[in-house]
Write an enzyme that holds these catalytic residues in place. Structure first.
Site, PDB file in Angstrom:
ATOM      1  N   TYR A  81       7.436   2.206  -7.329  1.00 58.85           N
ATOM      2  CA  TYR A  81       6.748   0.727  -7.434  1.00 58.85           C
ATOM      3  C   TYR A  81       6.447   1.086  -8.633  1.00 58.85           C
ATOM      4  O   TYR A  81       6.931  -0.752  -9.659  1.00 58.85           O
ATOM      5  CB  TYR A  81       5.605   1.111  -5.664  1.00 58.85           C
ATOM      6  N   GLU A 139       0.466  -1.216  -0.298  1.00 54.92           N
ATOM      7  CA  GLU A 139      -0.106   0.202  -0.391  1.00 54.92           C
ATOM      8  C   GLU A 139       0.896   1.625  -0.555  1.00 54.92           C
ATOM      9  O   GLU A 139       1.532   1.215   0.877  1.00 54.92           O
ATOM     10  CB  GLU A 139      -0.769   0.353   1.258  1.00 54.92           C
TER      11      GLU A 139
END
Length: 219
Positions: A162, A150
């Site tokens: 990411y 998350e």
């Protein structure tokens, strides 16, 4: 800086707690790091300065101490060896040994990155990326199928990192963060053992040293 990765050790606990408090205040996550040391379903990695010599222990424990001579001689020997090997000499100062850490939990076929934290003074120097590389390697080694995590909806810098490593947005957790009720973006990779992901990961690991230095991961 010479930064390397290794698994969390008991002697790292004080520093990783400091980093957690700095990175996640006022959330006060309070990860039970000591318990995680022996948890076979998790992996905690630390990014540490490999050229920092711990001067808290004697270099010549059996030698008689005459002022600072044993330590001084040890410094000279260590610096000469580094010079001959063509390496940067170790740093003898009081700077922290741990620059950042990352936690991964293994749940079924999924490897879930629970925390990524880097000391504020060392952010923007490739340490977070090195930790992500370590997490992918750990997940592959464990036999996980995908990685997930998350990220704060407003943390575009982290999301770009990411995405670079193959994570894609797969959902939203509404009001996930307790401090301001901010949403969390759920990000997940494609299967990490697939040929496209493996090629991407190989290419990124080859490019990393061009900017940040060699990738060193110790046991």
């Amino acid at each position: 800086m010479d930064i390397a990765l290794r698994r969390l050790r008991s002697e790292d606990l004080k520093e990783v707690i400091e980093i957690e408090r700095e990175a996640f205040a006022p959330l006060g996550i309070g990860t039970p790091f000591k318990r995680e040391l022996n948890n076979k379903y998790s992996r905690y990695l630390v990014a540490y300065f490999s050229n920092i010599l711990d001067i808290s222990t004697p270099l010549f424990p059996d030698a008689p101490v005459d002022g600072e001579k044993p330590l001084f001689i040890g410094k000279i020997i260590t610096r000469l060896r580094s010079f001959i090997a063509g390496n940067d000499p170790p740093v003898f100062n009081s700077q922290p040994n741990i620059a950042g850490y990352l936690g991964v939990w293994f749940q079924g076929n999924e490897a879930h990155i629970t925390e990524v934290a880097v000391r504020e003074r060392y952010r923007g120097e490739g340490i977070g990326e090195l930790l992500i590389i370590g997490s992918v390697r750990a997940a592959i080694e464990y036999g996980s199928t995908v990685l997930t995590l998350e990220a704060r909806a407003s943390n575009f810098v982290a999301q770009r990192l990411y995405e670079k490593y193959g994570f894609k947005t797969t959902g939203i957790r509404k009001g996930y963060y307790a401090d301001n009720r901010e949403d969390a973006v759920i990000m997940t990779t494609s299967p990490i053992h697939s040929e496209p992901f493996q090629q991407l990961f190989k290419d990124l690991q080859c490019k990393y040293p061009e900017r940040w230095g060699e990738i060193t991961i110790d046991d």
